[in-house]
Enzyme design. Structure first.
Site, PDB file in Angstrom:
ATOM      1  N   LYS A 199      60.753  25.366  42.441  1.00  0.00           N
ATOM      2  CA  LYS A 199      62.059  25.619  43.073  1.00  0.00           C
ATOM      3  C   LYS A 199      62.551  24.369  43.792  1.00  0.00           C
ATOM      4  CE  LYS A 199      62.372  27.590  47.301  1.00  0.00           C
ATOM      5  NZ  LYS A 199      63.259  26.949  48.277  1.00  0.00           N
ATOM      6  N   ASN A 200      61.666  23.740  44.564  1.00  0.00           N
ATOM      7  CA  ASN A 200      62.102  22.629  45.405  1.00  0.00           C
ATOM      8  C   ASN A 200      62.429  21.366  44.623  1.00  0.00           C
ATOM      9  OD1 ASN A 200      61.877  24.265  47.574  1.00  0.00           O
ATOM     10  ND2 ASN A 200      60.097  23.264  48.493  1.00  0.00           N
ATOM     11  N   ARG A 237      69.683  26.602  52.692  1.00  0.00           N
ATOM     12  CA  ARG A 237      69.729  25.297  53.328  1.00  0.00           C
ATOM     13  C   ARG A 237      69.887  24.147  52.334  1.00  0.00           C
ATOM     14  NH1 ARG A 237      68.335  22.609  58.037  1.00  0.00           N
ATOM     15  NH2 ARG A 237      67.372  20.632  57.567  1.00  0.00           N
ATOM     16  N   CYS A 256      66.131  29.582  55.658  1.00  0.00           N
ATOM     17  CA  CYS A 256      65.035  30.234  56.381  1.00  0.00           C
ATOM     18  C   CYS A 256      65.126  29.942  57.872  1.00  0.00           C
ATOM     19  CB  CYS A 256      63.695  29.695  55.888  1.00  0.00           C
ATOM     20  SG  CYS A 256      63.187  30.378  54.327  1.00  0.00           S
ATOM     21  N   ARG A 278      65.625  23.030  62.536  1.00  0.00           N
ATOM     22  CA  ARG A 278      65.991  22.370  61.287  1.00  0.00           C
ATOM     23  C   ARG A 278      67.345  21.664  61.339  1.00  0.00           C
ATOM     24  NH1 ARG A 278      63.894  25.912  56.223  1.00  0.00           N
ATOM     25  NH2 ARG A 278      63.534  23.893  55.276  1.00  0.00           N
ATOM     26  N   LYS A 315      61.898  10.178  60.850  1.00  0.00           N
ATOM     27  CA  LYS A 315      60.952  11.259  60.613  1.00  0.00           C
ATOM     28  C   LYS A 315      60.895  11.475  59.098  1.00  0.00           C
ATOM     29  CE  LYS A 315      60.095  15.865  62.335  1.00  0.00           C
ATOM     30  NZ  LYS A 315      60.491  16.939  63.214  1.00  0.00           N
ATOM     31  N   VAL A 316      59.756  11.882  58.592  1.00  0.00           N
ATOM     32  CA  VAL A 316      59.682  12.125  57.144  1.00  0.00           C
ATOM     33  C   VAL A 316      60.442  13.409  56.848  1.00  0.00           C
ATOM     34  CG1 VAL A 316      58.183  12.524  55.166  1.00  0.00           C
ATOM     35  CG2 VAL A 316      57.434  11.026  57.017  1.00  0.00           C
ATOM     36  N   SER A 317      61.472  13.309  56.040  1.00  0.00           N
ATOM     37  CA  SER A 317      62.260  14.487  55.684  1.00  0.00           C
ATOM     38  C   SER A 317      62.525  14.497  54.181  1.00  0.00           C
ATOM     39  CB  SER A 317      63.595  14.471  56.444  1.00  0.00           C
ATOM     40  OG  SER A 317      64.535  15.297  55.784  1.00  0.00           O
ATOM     41  N   VAL A 318      62.145  15.602  53.560  1.00  0.00           N
ATOM     42  CA  VAL A 318      62.357  15.754  52.114  1.00  0.00           C
ATOM     43  C   VAL A 318      63.862  15.742  51.826  1.00  0.00           C
ATOM     44  CG1 VAL A 318      62.085  17.353  50.167  1.00  0.00           C
ATOM     45  CG2 VAL A 318      60.221  17.042  51.813  1.00  0.00           C
ATOM     46  N   ASP A 368      54.487  24.691  53.473  1.00  0.00           N
ATOM     47  CA  ASP A 368      54.865  25.848  52.669  1.00  0.00           C
ATOM     48  C   ASP A 368      53.659  26.679  52.204  1.00  0.00           C
ATOM     49  OD1 ASP A 368      57.494  25.235  52.974  1.00  0.00           O
ATOM     50  OD2 ASP A 368      57.801  24.421  50.962  1.00  0.00           O
ATOM     51  N   ARG A 416      63.896  34.619  46.496  1.00  0.00           N
ATOM     52  CA  ARG A 416      64.471  33.277  46.585  1.00  0.00           C
ATOM     53  C   ARG A 416      63.518  32.254  45.974  1.00  0.00           C
ATOM     54  NH1 ARG A 416      65.352  31.356  52.089  1.00  0.00           N
ATOM     55  NH2 ARG A 416      65.821  29.569  50.790  1.00  0.00           N
TER      56      ARG A 416
HETATM   57  C1  UD1 Z   1      61.955  20.914  52.268  1.00  0.00           C
HETATM   58  C2  UD1 Z   1      61.558  22.104  51.446  1.00  0.00           C
HETATM   59  C3  UD1 Z   1      60.808  23.128  52.287  1.00  0.00           C
HETATM   60  C4  UD1 Z   1      59.619  22.462  52.979  1.00  0.00           C
HETATM   61  C5  UD1 Z   1      60.059  21.206  53.730  1.00  0.00           C
HETATM   62  C6  UD1 Z   1      58.893  20.401  54.288  1.00  0.00           C
HETATM   63  C7  UD1 Z   1      63.224  22.309  49.708  1.00  0.00           C
HETATM   64  C8  UD1 Z   1      64.347  23.079  49.126  1.00  0.00           C
HETATM   65  N1  UD1 Z   1      62.737  22.726  50.857  1.00  0.00           N
HETATM   66  O1  UD1 Z   1      62.834  21.375  53.285  1.00  0.00           O
HETATM   67  O2  UD1 Z   1      60.349  24.171  51.423  1.00  0.00           O
HETATM   68  O3  UD1 Z   1      59.051  23.362  53.897  1.00  0.00           O
HETATM   69  O4  UD1 Z   1      60.787  20.329  52.851  1.00  0.00           O
HETATM   70  O5  UD1 Z   1      58.007  20.072  53.303  1.00  0.00           O
HETATM   71  O6  UD1 Z   1      62.760  21.363  49.128  1.00  0.00           O
HETATM   72  N2  UD1 Z   1      64.404  17.222  60.251  1.00  0.00           N
HETATM   73  C9  UD1 Z   1      65.126  16.635  61.274  1.00  0.00           C
HETATM   74  N3  UD1 Z   1      66.365  16.148  60.982  1.00  0.00           N
HETATM   75  C10 UD1 Z   1      66.897  16.190  59.727  1.00  0.00           C
HETATM   76  C11 UD1 Z   1      66.141  16.778  58.684  1.00  0.00           C
HETATM   77  C12 UD1 Z   1      64.888  17.283  58.996  1.00  0.00           C
HETATM   78  O7  UD1 Z   1      64.679  16.576  62.407  1.00  0.00           O
HETATM   79  O8  UD1 Z   1      68.025  15.718  59.541  1.00  0.00           O
HETATM   80  C13 UD1 Z   1      63.055  17.763  60.550  1.00  0.00           C
HETATM   81  C14 UD1 Z   1      62.937  19.263  60.279  1.00  0.00           C
HETATM   82  O9  UD1 Z   1      63.402  20.028  61.360  1.00  0.00           O
HETATM   83  C15 UD1 Z   1      61.443  19.383  60.071  1.00  0.00           C
HETATM   84  C16 UD1 Z   1      61.069  18.064  59.376  1.00  0.00           C
HETATM   85  O10 UD1 Z   1      62.135  17.174  59.659  1.00  0.00           O
HETATM   86  O11 UD1 Z   1      60.783  19.458  61.305  1.00  0.00           O
HETATM   87  C17 UD1 Z   1      60.883  18.154  57.897  1.00  0.00           C
HETATM   88  O12 UD1 Z   1      61.990  18.805  57.318  1.00  0.00           O
HETATM   89  P1  UD1 Z   1      62.510  18.453  55.852  1.00  0.00           P
HETATM   90  O13 UD1 Z   1      61.438  17.704  55.135  1.00  0.00           O
HETATM   91  O14 UD1 Z   1      63.836  17.820  55.945  1.00  0.00           O
HETATM   92  O15 UD1 Z   1      62.653  19.890  55.228  1.00  0.00           O
HETATM   93  P2  UD1 Z   1      63.702  20.349  54.134  1.00  0.00           P
HETATM   94  O16 UD1 Z   1      64.066  19.204  53.276  1.00  0.00           O
HETATM   95  O17 UD1 Z   1      64.773  21.128  54.767  1.00  0.00           O
END
Ligand code: UD1
Length: 429
Positions: A22-23, A102, A126, A131, A171-174, A316, A408
Protein backbone atom coordinates in the site's frame (compact mmCIF):
# COMPACT_ATOMS: atom_id res chain seq x y z
CA UNK A 1 -21.20 -1.05 10.44
CA UNK A 2 -19.45 -4.32 9.64
CA UNK A 3 -17.55 -6.22 12.27
CA UNK A 4 -15.10 -9.09 12.15
CA UNK A 5 -15.91 -12.19 14.11
CA UNK A 6 -13.18 -14.65 15.00
CA UNK A 7 -13.40 -17.94 16.83
CA UNK A 8 -9.86 -18.32 18.11
CA UNK A 9 -7.69 -21.33 18.69
CA UNK A 10 -7.14 -22.65 15.15
CA UNK A 11 -3.58 -23.16 13.87
CA UNK A 12 -2.84 -21.23 10.69
CA UNK A 13 -1.54 -23.62 8.07
CA UNK A 14 -1.17 -23.08 4.34
CA UNK A 15 -0.09 -20.38 1.92
CA UNK A 16 -0.76 -16.65 1.91
CA UNK A 17 -0.05 -14.55 -1.15
CA UNK A 18 1.54 -11.22 -0.18
CA UNK A 19 0.01 -8.25 -2.00
CA UNK A 20 1.66 -5.18 -3.44
CA UNK A 21 2.63 -2.61 -0.80
CA UNK A 22 0.00 0.00 0.00
CA UNK A 23 2.66 2.49 1.03
CA UNK A 24 4.40 2.14 -2.32
CA UNK A 25 1.28 1.98 -4.50
CA UNK A 26 -0.05 5.30 -3.18
CA UNK A 27 2.98 7.51 -4.00
CA UNK A 28 3.47 5.64 -7.29
CA UNK A 29 -0.09 6.45 -8.32
CA UNK A 30 0.46 10.08 -7.33
CA UNK A 31 3.59 10.19 -9.51
CA UNK A 32 1.30 9.84 -12.53
CA UNK A 33 0.52 13.56 -12.09
CA UNK A 34 4.06 14.35 -13.24
CA UNK A 35 3.63 13.31 -16.87
CA UNK A 36 1.18 13.56 -19.78
CA UNK A 37 2.00 9.98 -20.73
CA UNK A 38 0.70 6.68 -19.38
CA UNK A 39 2.13 5.25 -16.19
CA UNK A 40 1.36 1.53 -15.93
CA UNK A 41 1.49 0.10 -12.42
CA UNK A 42 1.35 -3.64 -11.84
CA UNK A 43 0.63 -5.51 -8.61
CA UNK A 44 -1.57 -2.73 -7.18
CA UNK A 45 -3.42 -4.04 -4.08
CA UNK A 46 -7.23 -3.96 -3.79
CA UNK A 47 -7.63 -1.54 -0.92
CA UNK A 48 -9.99 1.22 0.14
CA UNK A 49 -7.09 3.72 0.16
CA UNK A 50 -6.28 2.87 -3.47
CA UNK A 51 -9.92 3.41 -4.47
CA UNK A 52 -10.08 6.71 -2.62
CA UNK A 53 -6.83 7.93 -4.16
CA UNK A 54 -8.12 6.99 -7.63
CA UNK A 55 -11.07 9.31 -7.04
CA UNK A 56 -8.80 12.12 -5.84
CA UNK A 57 -6.51 11.74 -8.86
CA UNK A 58 -9.56 11.58 -11.12
CA UNK A 59 -10.57 15.04 -9.84
CA UNK A 60 -7.22 16.41 -10.96
CA UNK A 61 -7.73 14.95 -14.43
CA UNK A 62 -5.95 11.61 -14.23
CA UNK A 63 -7.65 9.05 -16.42
CA UNK A 64 -7.39 5.66 -14.71
CA UNK A 65 -8.09 2.30 -16.29
CA UNK A 66 -7.90 -0.88 -14.31
CA UNK A 67 -6.93 -3.65 -16.70
CA UNK A 68 -9.49 -6.45 -16.70
CA UNK A 69 -8.73 -9.97 -15.62
CA UNK A 70 -7.35 -12.31 -18.27
CA UNK A 71 -8.27 -15.98 -18.57
CA UNK A 72 -6.67 -17.98 -15.78
CA UNK A 73 -6.04 -14.97 -13.56
CA UNK A 74 -7.52 -14.88 -10.08
CA UNK A 75 -8.19 -12.11 -7.58
CA UNK A 76 -4.94 -13.20 -5.95
CA UNK A 77 -3.00 -11.49 -8.74
CA UNK A 78 -2.48 -7.79 -8.13
CA UNK A 79 -4.29 -5.31 -10.34
CA UNK A 80 -2.76 -3.42 -13.25
CA UNK A 81 -3.53 0.31 -13.32
CA UNK A 82 -2.98 2.58 -16.29
CA UNK A 83 -2.86 6.21 -15.21
CA UNK A 84 -2.75 9.05 -17.72
CA UNK A 85 -2.81 12.75 -16.87
CA UNK A 86 -2.79 14.40 -20.30
CA UNK A 87 -3.99 17.60 -18.72
CA UNK A 88 -4.31 18.66 -15.08
CA UNK A 89 -7.85 20.03 -14.94
CA UNK A 90 -7.88 21.10 -11.28
CA UNK A 91 -4.99 21.96 -8.96
CA UNK A 92 -7.18 22.02 -5.83
CA UNK A 93 -7.42 18.95 -3.58
CA UNK A 94 -10.45 19.51 -1.35
CA UNK A 95 -10.84 18.83 2.36
CA UNK A 96 -13.59 16.19 1.85
CA UNK A 97 -11.08 13.97 0.07
CA UNK A 98 -7.71 14.73 1.69
CA UNK A 99 -9.08 14.54 5.24
CA UNK A 100 -9.83 10.86 4.77
CA UNK A 101 -6.34 9.73 3.90
CA UNK A 102 -3.12 11.41 4.93
CA UNK A 103 -1.04 10.19 1.98
CA UNK A 104 -3.30 12.03 -0.47
CA UNK A 105 -1.67 15.26 0.77
CA UNK A 106 1.34 14.17 -1.27
CA UNK A 107 -0.38 15.38 -4.48
CA UNK A 108 0.93 18.79 -3.41
CA UNK A 109 4.45 18.39 -4.81
CA UNK A 110 3.65 16.95 -8.26
CA UNK A 111 0.80 19.44 -8.84
CA UNK A 112 3.11 22.30 -7.92
CA UNK A 113 6.01 20.93 -9.96
CA UNK A 114 3.90 20.44 -13.08
CA UNK A 115 1.45 23.35 -12.91
CA UNK A 116 3.29 25.97 -10.83
CA UNK A 117 0.49 26.07 -8.27
CA UNK A 118 -1.53 23.83 -5.96
CA UNK A 119 -4.13 24.27 -3.25
CA UNK A 120 -4.31 21.22 -1.01
CA UNK A 121 -6.24 20.70 2.19
CA UNK A 122 -4.26 19.87 5.30
CA UNK A 123 -4.39 16.08 5.80
CA UNK A 124 -6.28 13.67 8.04
CA UNK A 125 -5.78 9.90 8.15
CA UNK A 126 -4.97 7.67 11.12
CA UNK A 127 -5.25 9.42 14.47
CA UNK A 128 -1.73 8.65 15.66
CA UNK A 129 0.20 11.53 17.13
CA UNK A 130 -0.04 15.02 15.77
CA UNK A 131 1.57 14.17 12.42
CA UNK A 132 2.43 17.66 11.18
CA UNK A 133 3.43 18.56 7.61
CA UNK A 134 6.03 21.24 8.39
CA UNK A 135 8.81 19.29 6.65
CA UNK A 136 6.77 19.00 3.46
CA UNK A 137 6.26 22.74 3.39
CA UNK A 138 9.84 23.80 4.20
CA UNK A 139 11.05 21.38 1.53
CA UNK A 140 8.94 23.07 -1.13
CA UNK A 141 10.02 26.50 0.11
CA UNK A 142 13.67 25.45 -0.27
CA UNK A 143 12.88 24.69 -3.91
CA UNK A 144 11.59 28.22 -4.37
CA UNK A 145 7.83 27.84 -3.78
CA UNK A 146 5.84 30.39 -1.82
CA UNK A 147 3.58 28.77 0.77
CA UNK A 148 0.56 30.24 2.48
CA UNK A 149 -1.89 28.62 4.88
CA UNK A 150 -5.46 29.76 4.50
CA UNK A 151 -8.66 28.26 5.88
CA UNK A 152 -7.15 24.81 6.42
CA UNK A 153 -5.54 24.79 2.98
CA UNK A 154 -1.93 24.95 1.84
CA UNK A 155 -1.58 27.27 -1.12
CA UNK A 156 1.72 26.71 -2.90
CA UNK A 157 2.92 28.75 -5.84
CA UNK A 158 5.93 28.67 -8.10
CA UNK A 159 4.83 30.45 -11.28
CA UNK A 160 8.31 30.31 -12.80
CA UNK A 161 8.87 26.71 -11.78
CA UNK A 162 10.89 25.18 -8.96
CA UNK A 163 14.66 25.47 -8.61
CA UNK A 164 16.97 22.74 -7.32
CA UNK A 165 18.43 23.20 -3.84
CA UNK A 166 20.05 21.43 -0.89
CA UNK A 167 17.33 20.07 1.38
CA UNK A 168 18.37 18.83 4.82
CA UNK A 169 15.39 17.16 6.48
CA UNK A 170 15.51 17.77 10.23
CA UNK A 171 13.69 14.48 10.87
CA UNK A 172 13.43 11.30 8.81
CA UNK A 173 10.05 11.47 7.11
CA UNK A 174 8.77 9.08 4.46
CA UNK A 175 6.13 11.51 3.20
CA UNK A 176 8.46 14.52 3.10
CA UNK A 177 11.01 12.48 1.15
CA UNK A 178 8.35 11.42 -1.39
CA UNK A 179 7.29 15.04 -1.66
CA UNK A 180 10.85 16.33 -2.07
CA UNK A 181 11.58 13.74 -4.77
CA UNK A 182 8.43 14.46 -6.77
CA UNK A 183 9.11 18.20 -6.62
CA UNK A 184 12.83 17.98 -7.43
CA UNK A 185 12.56 15.76 -10.51
CA UNK A 186 10.99 18.61 -12.51
CA UNK A 187 12.91 21.47 -10.82
CA UNK A 188 15.55 23.47 -12.68
CA UNK A 189 19.03 22.29 -11.68
CA UNK A 190 20.33 19.96 -9.01
CA UNK A 191 18.80 18.98 -5.67
CA UNK A 192 20.37 17.05 -2.83
CA UNK A 193 18.02 15.57 -0.22
CA UNK A 194 19.90 14.86 3.02
CA UNK A 195 18.58 12.71 5.84
CA UNK A 196 16.14 11.17 3.34
CA UNK A 197 13.96 8.25 4.43
CA UNK A 198 15.48 4.93 3.30
CA UNK A 199 12.22 2.97 3.39
CA UNK A 200 11.94 0.48 0.49
CA UNK A 201 8.79 2.31 -0.65
CA UNK A 202 10.84 5.50 -1.17
CA UNK A 203 13.33 3.50 -3.23
CA UNK A 204 10.42 2.01 -5.20
CA UNK A 205 9.11 5.48 -6.04
CA UNK A 206 12.61 6.67 -6.99
CA UNK A 207 13.14 3.66 -9.28
CA UNK A 208 9.82 4.28 -10.99
CA UNK A 209 10.62 7.99 -11.42
CA UNK A 210 13.91 6.95 -12.99
CA UNK A 211 12.03 4.77 -15.49
CA UNK A 212 9.95 7.88 -16.25
CA UNK A 213 13.10 9.77 -17.19
CA UNK A 214 14.06 11.34 -13.87
CA UNK A 215 17.73 11.52 -12.92
CA UNK A 216 18.10 10.28 -9.36
CA UNK A 217 21.22 8.98 -7.61
CA UNK A 218 21.74 7.49 -4.16
CA UNK A 219 18.54 5.41 -4.24
CA UNK A 220 18.22 3.40 -1.02
CA UNK A 221 20.61 5.71 0.88
CA UNK A 222 19.94 8.73 3.08
CA UNK A 223 21.34 11.16 0.51
CA UNK A 224 19.41 11.42 -2.73
CA UNK A 225 20.77 13.44 -5.64
CA UNK A 226 18.33 14.67 -8.24
CA UNK A 227 19.16 16.37 -11.50
CA UNK A 228 16.00 18.12 -12.68
CA UNK A 229 14.66 17.37 -16.16
CA UNK A 230 12.19 19.32 -18.29
CA UNK A 231 9.61 16.56 -18.57
CA UNK A 232 8.96 12.97 -17.61
CA UNK A 233 7.48 10.26 -19.81
CA UNK A 234 5.38 7.14 -19.40
CA UNK A 235 6.75 3.93 -17.86
CA UNK A 236 5.80 0.54 -16.51
CA UNK A 237 6.51 -0.45 -12.92
CA UNK A 238 5.64 -3.30 -10.58
CA UNK A 239 4.75 -2.37 -6.99
CA UNK A 240 7.05 -4.11 -4.51
CA UNK A 241 5.57 -6.64 -2.02
CA UNK A 242 4.09 -5.34 1.21
CA UNK A 243 6.62 -5.80 4.04
CA UNK A 244 4.07 -4.77 6.67
CA UNK A 245 1.55 -7.34 5.46
CA UNK A 246 4.39 -9.89 5.43
CA UNK A 247 5.38 -9.14 9.03
CA UNK A 248 1.75 -9.16 10.12
CA UNK A 249 1.02 -12.62 8.73
CA UNK A 250 4.35 -13.93 10.04
CA UNK A 251 3.26 -12.88 13.53
CA UNK A 252 -0.26 -14.28 13.02
CA UNK A 253 1.30 -17.63 12.07
CA UNK A 254 3.52 -17.63 15.15
CA UNK A 255 0.67 -16.53 17.41
CA UNK A 256 -1.37 -19.61 16.44
CA UNK A 257 1.46 -22.20 16.51
CA UNK A 258 1.06 -22.21 12.76
CA UNK A 259 3.10 -23.03 9.68
CA UNK A 260 2.53 -20.66 6.80
CA UNK A 261 4.23 -19.97 3.49
CA UNK A 262 4.21 -16.25 2.65
CA UNK A 263 4.33 -16.36 -1.12
CA UNK A 264 5.99 -13.38 -2.80
CA UNK A 265 7.44 -11.98 0.45
CA UNK A 266 10.95 -10.53 0.23
CA UNK A 267 13.24 -11.06 3.21
CA UNK A 268 15.49 -8.10 2.29
CA UNK A 269 12.60 -5.72 2.97
CA UNK A 270 12.30 -6.70 6.63
CA UNK A 271 15.61 -8.01 7.93
CA UNK A 272 15.29 -6.32 11.33
CA UNK A 273 11.81 -7.79 11.83
CA UNK A 274 12.94 -11.28 10.85
CA UNK A 275 15.87 -11.02 13.24
CA UNK A 276 13.53 -9.98 16.06
CA UNK A 277 11.10 -12.81 15.33
CA UNK A 278 13.93 -15.35 15.11
CA UNK A 279 15.20 -14.19 18.51
CA UNK A 280 11.82 -15.20 19.97
CA UNK A 281 12.33 -18.73 18.66
CA UNK A 282 10.11 -18.52 15.57
CA UNK A 283 11.47 -20.46 12.61
CA UNK A 284 11.79 -18.46 9.42
CA UNK A 285 13.06 -20.04 6.25
CA UNK A 286 13.95 -17.89 3.26
CA UNK A 287 12.93 -19.61 0.04
CA UNK A 288 13.16 -18.36 -3.55
CA UNK A 289 9.39 -17.80 -3.72
CA UNK A 290 8.92 -16.26 -0.28
CA UNK A 291 9.20 -16.94 3.42
CA UNK A 292 8.06 -19.92 5.44
CA UNK A 293 7.19 -19.08 9.03
CA UNK A 294 6.56 -21.76 11.63
CA UNK A 295 6.24 -22.11 15.36
CA UNK A 296 5.59 -25.44 16.94
CA UNK A 297 4.00 -24.43 20.20
CA UNK A 298 5.29 -23.32 23.56
CA UNK A 299 6.07 -19.85 24.78
CA UNK A 300 8.20 -17.47 22.80
CA UNK A 301 11.26 -15.66 24.18
CA UNK A 302 10.44 -12.07 25.16
CA UNK A 303 12.06 -9.19 23.24
CA UNK A 304 13.22 -5.64 23.77
CA UNK A 305 12.49 -3.60 20.65
CA UNK A 306 12.51 0.05 19.62
CA UNK A 307 10.75 1.25 16.49
CA UNK A 308 12.77 3.46 14.16
CA UNK A 309 12.92 4.48 10.51
CA UNK A 310 14.14 1.86 8.00
CA UNK A 311 16.22 -0.29 8.30
CA UNK A 312 15.02 -0.38 11.93
CA UNK A 313 11.94 -2.11 13.31
CA UNK A 314 8.93 -0.44 11.59
CA UNK A 315 6.38 1.45 13.64
CA UNK A 316 3.72 -0.12 11.40
CA UNK A 317 4.47 -3.52 12.99
CA UNK A 318 4.64 -2.31 16.59
CA UNK A 319 1.01 -3.09 17.49
CA UNK A 320 1.26 -6.58 16.00
CA UNK A 321 4.46 -7.27 17.99
CA UNK A 322 2.80 -6.13 21.22
CA UNK A 323 -0.04 -8.62 20.53
CA UNK A 324 2.42 -11.43 19.80
CA UNK A 325 4.49 -10.76 22.92
CA UNK A 326 1.40 -11.26 25.06
CA UNK A 327 2.10 -14.97 24.65
CA UNK A 328 5.86 -14.76 25.36
CA UNK A 329 7.51 -16.32 28.37
CA UNK A 330 8.38 -13.21 30.37
CA UNK A 331 8.52 -9.44 30.08
CA UNK A 332 8.93 -7.70 26.71
CA UNK A 333 9.71 -4.01 26.19
CA UNK A 334 8.40 -2.29 23.09
CA UNK A 335 9.34 1.37 22.67
CA UNK A 336 7.69 3.59 20.06
CA UNK A 337 9.98 6.36 18.81
CA UNK A 338 8.42 7.31 15.47
CA UNK A 339 4.92 8.47 16.47
CA UNK A 340 3.42 9.75 19.70
CA UNK A 341 0.19 8.18 20.99
CA UNK A 342 0.54 5.06 18.91
CA UNK A 343 -0.60 2.73 21.67
CA UNK A 344 -4.36 2.85 21.29
CA UNK A 345 -4.40 -0.92 20.75
CA UNK A 346 -3.05 -1.50 24.27
CA UNK A 347 -6.32 -1.02 26.12
CA UNK A 348 -8.19 -3.11 23.55
CA UNK A 349 -5.64 -5.95 23.80
CA UNK A 350 -6.08 -5.78 27.58
CA UNK A 351 -9.78 -6.55 27.06
CA UNK A 352 -8.67 -9.88 25.56
CA UNK A 353 -6.55 -10.67 28.59
CA UNK A 354 -3.17 -9.22 27.60
CA UNK A 355 -1.07 -7.72 30.44
CA UNK A 356 0.48 -4.50 29.24
CA UNK A 357 1.76 -1.54 31.26
CA UNK A 358 2.25 1.65 29.37
CA UNK A 359 4.92 4.03 30.64
CA UNK A 360 5.52 7.03 28.39
CA UNK A 361 6.63 5.77 24.99
CA UNK A 362 7.17 2.18 26.12
CA UNK A 363 4.83 -0.79 26.46
CA UNK A 364 5.89 -3.43 28.99
CA UNK A 365 4.19 -6.66 27.96
CA UNK A 366 4.05 -9.55 30.42
CA UNK A 367 3.32 -12.83 28.69
CA UNK A 368 0.17 -14.63 29.83
CA UNK A 369 -0.90 -18.24 29.56
CA UNK A 370 -3.74 -17.54 27.18
CA UNK A 371 -5.98 -14.80 25.82
CA UNK A 372 -9.77 -14.93 25.83
CA UNK A 373 -12.27 -13.62 23.31
CA UNK A 374 -14.14 -10.35 23.78
CA UNK A 375 -15.57 -7.29 22.09
CA UNK A 376 -13.00 -4.78 20.94
CA UNK A 377 -12.75 -1.72 18.73
CA UNK A 378 -10.24 -0.97 15.99
CA UNK A 379 -8.69 2.48 16.41
CA UNK A 380 -6.35 2.68 13.44
CA UNK A 381 -5.08 0.57 10.61
CA UNK A 382 -2.23 -1.28 12.31
CA UNK A 383 -3.95 -1.39 15.70
CA UNK A 384 -6.92 -3.17 14.15
CA UNK A 385 -4.79 -5.95 12.74
CA UNK A 386 -3.13 -6.48 16.12
CA UNK A 387 -6.61 -7.27 17.48
CA UNK A 388 -7.05 -9.85 14.73
CA UNK A 389 -3.75 -11.48 15.66
CA UNK A 390 -4.83 -11.62 19.29
CA UNK A 391 -8.32 -12.87 18.38
CA UNK A 392 -6.87 -15.74 16.32
CA UNK A 393 -5.18 -17.11 19.42
CA UNK A 394 -7.82 -16.20 22.01
CA UNK A 395 -10.20 -18.81 23.39
CA UNK A 396 -13.76 -18.22 22.22
CA UNK A 397 -15.31 -15.45 20.18
CA UNK A 398 -13.76 -12.05 19.44
CA UNK A 399 -15.80 -9.34 17.78
CA UNK A 400 -13.88 -6.40 16.31
CA UNK A 401 -15.73 -3.19 15.49
CA UNK A 402 -14.79 -0.24 13.24
CA UNK A 403 -13.05 -2.49 10.76
CA UNK A 404 -13.12 0.10 7.98
CA UNK A 405 -9.59 0.84 9.21
CA UNK A 406 -8.56 -2.65 8.13
CA UNK A 407 -9.94 -2.34 4.62
CA UNK A 408 -7.71 0.68 4.11
CA UNK A 409 -4.58 -1.42 4.31
CA UNK A 410 -5.15 -5.18 4.25
CA UNK A 411 -6.39 -6.86 1.09
CA UNK A 412 -9.00 -9.63 1.58
CA UNK A 413 -7.75 -10.37 5.08
CA UNK A 414 -10.59 -12.73 6.07
CA UNK A 415 -10.11 -14.70 2.86
CA UNK A 416 -6.33 -14.94 3.26
CA UNK A 417 -6.57 -16.07 6.89
CA UNK A 418 -9.63 -18.25 6.23
CA UNK A 419 -7.73 -20.19 3.56
CA UNK A 420 -5.19 -21.12 6.22
CA UNK A 421 -7.79 -22.50 8.59
CA UNK A 422 -8.74 -19.43 10.65
CA UNK A 423 -12.40 -19.17 11.65
CA UNK A 424 -12.95 -15.56 10.69
CA UNK A 425 -15.87 -13.80 9.02
CA UNK A 426 -17.25 -10.35 8.36
CA UNK A 427 -20.64 -9.79 9.92
CA UNK A 428 -22.99 -6.93 9.17
CA UNK A 429 -24.52 -5.21 12.16
C1 UD1 B 1 4.49 6.83 6.32
C2 UD1 B 1 3.62 5.61 6.17
C3 UD1 B 1 3.13 5.12 7.53
C4 UD1 B 1 4.32 4.88 8.46
C5 UD1 B 1 5.23 6.12 8.50
C6 UD1 B 1 6.52 5.88 9.27
C7 UD1 B 1 2.55 5.81 4.01
C8 UD1 B 1 1.31 6.01 3.24
N1 UD1 B 1 2.47 5.91 5.32
O1 UD1 B 1 3.69 7.85 6.90
O2 UD1 B 1 2.42 3.89 7.33
O3 UD1 B 1 3.86 4.61 9.75
O4 UD1 B 1 5.59 6.52 7.17
O5 UD1 B 1 7.21 4.82 8.76
O6 UD1 B 1 3.58 5.52 3.46
N2 UD1 B 1 6.79 14.47 10.75
C9 UD1 B 1 6.98 15.80 11.10
N3 UD1 B 1 6.78 16.74 10.14
C10 UD1 B 1 6.43 16.43 8.86
C11 UD1 B 1 6.26 15.07 8.51
C12 UD1 B 1 6.45 14.11 9.50
O7 UD1 B 1 7.29 16.11 12.23
O8 UD1 B 1 6.28 17.34 8.04
C13 UD1 B 1 6.99 13.43 11.79
C14 UD1 B 1 5.74 12.60 12.06
O9 UD1 B 1 4.89 13.23 12.98
C15 UD1 B 1 6.37 11.34 12.62
C16 UD1 B 1 7.67 11.20 11.81
O10 UD1 B 1 7.93 12.49 11.29
O11 UD1 B 1 6.67 11.50 13.97
C17 UD1 B 1 7.63 10.22 10.69
O12 UD1 B 1 6.49 10.46 9.89
P1 UD1 B 1 6.49 10.18 8.32
O13 UD1 B 1 7.64 9.29 7.99
O14 UD1 B 1 6.38 11.45 7.60
O15 UD1 B 1 5.14 9.37 8.16
P2 UD1 B 1 4.19 9.36 6.90
O16 UD1 B 1 4.97 9.61 5.68
O17 UD1 B 1 3.00 10.19 7.17
Amino acid sequence: MDRIRIIGGERLQGTIQISGAKNAALPLMIASLLTRETLTLKNVPRLADVTLLSRILGNHGVDITVVGKKAGQTTIDGQTFKLKAVEIVDTTAPYEMISRMRASFWVLAPLLARCGEAKVSLPGGCVIGTRPVDLHLTTLESLGASIELEGGYVIAKAPKGLTGARIALSKVSVGATHNALMAAVLARGDTVIENAAREPEVADLASCLRKMGARIGGIGTSTLQVQGVERLHGAEHRVLPDRIETGTYAMAAAMTDGDVMLEGARADLLQEVLQTLRSTGIEIEERPSGLRVAWNGGALNPVSVETSPFPGFPTDLQAQLVALMSRANGLSKVRETVFENRFMHVQELARLGARIDLKGDTAFVTGVNGLHGGQVMATDLRASVSLIIAGLAAQGETLIGRIYHLDRGFERIEEKLGQCGARIERVSA
